[in-house]
Design an enzyme around this catalytic site. Structure first.
Site, PDB file in Angstrom:
ATOM      1  N   ASP A  59       0.463  -1.134   0.346  1.00  0.00           N
ATOM      2  CA  ASP A  59      -0.091  -0.325   0.613  1.00  0.00           C
ATOM      3  C   ASP A  59       0.894   1.497   0.133  1.00  0.00           C
ATOM      4  O   ASP A  59       2.553   0.816  -0.061  1.00  0.00           O
ATOM      5  CB  ASP A  59      -1.169  -0.436   1.173  1.00  0.00           C
ATOM      6  CG  ASP A  59      -2.080   0.450   0.915  1.00  0.00           C
ATOM      7  OD1 ASP A  59      -2.475   1.692   0.594  1.00  0.00           O
ATOM      8  OD2 ASP A  59      -3.022  -0.044   1.584  1.00  0.00           O
ATOM      9  N   ILE A  78      -0.076   2.064  -7.341  1.00  0.00           N
ATOM     10  CA  ILE A  78      -0.406   1.274  -7.904  1.00  0.00           C
ATOM     11  C   ILE A  78       0.073   2.477  -9.950  1.00  0.00           C
ATOM     12  O   ILE A  78      -1.016   2.670 -10.514  1.00  0.00           O
ATOM     13  CB  ILE A  78      -1.542   0.855  -8.261  1.00  0.00           C
ATOM     14  CG1 ILE A  78      -3.202   2.273  -7.546  1.00  0.00           C
ATOM     15  CG2 ILE A  78      -1.842  -0.007  -6.826  1.00  0.00           C
ATOM     16  CD1 ILE A  78      -4.662   1.858  -7.985  1.00  0.00           C
ATOM     17  N   TYR A 166     -17.502   4.562  -8.437  1.00  0.00           N
ATOM     18  CA  TYR A 166     -17.496   3.316  -7.622  1.00  0.00           C
ATOM     19  C   TYR A 166     -18.146   2.560  -9.035  1.00  0.00           C
ATOM     20  O   TYR A 166     -17.527   1.528  -9.394  1.00  0.00           O
ATOM     21  CB  TYR A 166     -17.928   2.876  -6.527  1.00  0.00           C
ATOM     22  CG  TYR A 166     -17.581   1.732  -6.269  1.00  0.00           C
ATOM     23  CD1 TYR A 166     -16.070   1.416  -5.830  1.00  0.00           C
ATOM     24  CD2 TYR A 166     -17.928   1.481  -5.643  1.00  0.00           C
ATOM     25  CE1 TYR A 166     -15.529   0.209  -5.380  1.00  0.00           C
ATOM     26  CE2 TYR A 166     -17.593  -0.070  -4.776  1.00  0.00           C
ATOM     27  CZ  TYR A 166     -16.225  -0.652  -4.437  1.00  0.00           C
ATOM     28  OH  TYR A 166     -17.025  -1.965  -4.576  1.00  0.00           O
TER      29      TYR A 166
END
Length: 345
Positions: A59, A78, A166
């Site tokens: 993370d 990411i 989302y």
């Protein structure tokens, strides 16, 4: 001549043994977004199965001492493709579990960030998986459906027109993964989860009332719910969610008729949940004050049809509503006391 044949058979035997050993070696697994709702529990679950050193949690957040000591933990952004490449190469990663995402309610508050994390991040990890021939798992959600979808039941293949960023990002992930599978042979796998209930504090999802209610009731004796009492949504306990993920990842590719499957365990309303809780906590009170999350919930499935997962890879939930309530009361109480807070019940 006989000696030559004997030597040849020994060499073939060694080769075959080598292939078998490679095939049986546990996968090296990287989990992105590892400090979210599922990541830490997923790492514990998979480390118990494949070995502590074979599951790497990652993370961009500094982990607690407990998480850091529990197994390999690294920084992974990411949105940094080269950084991800280095991790895959350095750690010889085989499977990638991509949890990084902004959830429904949080995503609506910061759409540009949700686009970057949920969509650009997905582009990076799927291209990475293609480049290094990784098996990649990306969770999806009941939020990938919208008000035009059939809600009771919601089948595996149907209209998907979500109205949250989302949900839009998850439909995008599903379609992109299926495309990469058909175009490049990528071993992409995706499960559409319902609301996942665990003892960890809520993380900003619309279904998280079913987590928050236990924390609030055990600490304060009452809970104000942001959904109407009759709002029915599909749910599952984290134990079932992790078992579904693990069984699906292990399933032979040739038995899968799809790359994206619905999974669920039960459906209930806030009223039904509180009725079960009263049996264990007779003093508690619940009130209702619906907010913007009600509109999101009203566009989502009420009952999830996961018959295709049951048929193809023998999925079957184990935790029902009564068991879920008992588990949550015990686990949340332990967590509250461990953090130094007082329980009123």
């Amino acid at each position: 001549m006989a000696l030559l044949r004997s030597i040849r058979s020994v060499v073939v035997g060694v080769r075959n043994y080598g292939v078998s050993a490679v095939q049986k070696a546990p996968p090296k697994i990287l989990i992105t977004g590892g400090l979210g709702q599922l990541g830490v529990e997923c790492a514990k679950y998979l480390r118990a199965k494949y070995g502590r050193e074979n599951v790497i949690l990652s993370d961009i957040i500094k982990p607690s001492t407990e998480i850091f000591n529990d197994g390999p933990y690294i920084f992974a952004d990411i949105l940094d493709f080269k950084g991800l490449q280095k991790i895959v190469v350095d750690h010889r990663v085989d499977w990638l579990i991509h949890f990084s995402a902004l959830l429904s309610a949080i995503g609506e508050q910061n759409v540009p960030l949700a686009v970057r994390v949920n969509i650009e991040g997905m582009h990076n990890v799927i291209e990475l998986a293609k480049q290094y021939s990784l098996r990649i798992f990306v969770p999806s959600t009941i939020g990938a459906f919208g008000p035009d979808s059939p809600r009771n039941p919601t089948p595996n293949i149907t209209v998907q027109r979500p109205r949250t960023i989302y949900g839009v990002s998850k439909v995008h992930a599903e379609l992109l993964g299926e495309y990469y599978h058909h175009k490049f042979g990528l071993d992409f796998r995706c499960l559409r989860f319902p609301g996942v209930i665990s003892s960890d504090p809520p993380g900003g999802g619309t279904t998280d009332y079913a987590i928050a209610i236990f924390h609030e009731v055990l600490r304060k004796g009452h809970y104000q719910c942001y959904l109407k009492p009759d709002t029915r949504l599909p749910m599952m306990h984290v134990r079932d969610a992790l078992r579904a993920l693990s069984e699906f990842l292990e399933a032979p590719s040739e038995i899968l008729t799809r790359r994206v499957y619905n999974v669920t365990a039960m459906s209930f309303t806030p009223e039904e949940l509180s009725d079960r809780m009263v049996k264990h906590l007779p003093e508690f009170k619940i009130t209702y004050r619906p907010d913007s999350r009600q509109e999101i919930a009203d566009s989502w499935p009420q009952v999830f049809d996961d018959s295709e997962a049951q048929r193809d890879w023998s999925w079957k939930p184990r935790v029902d509503l009564d068991t879920l309530v008992e588990l949550m009361i015990r686990e949340v109480k332990e967590k509250i006391l461990a953090n130094g807070y007082h329980c009123v019940h």
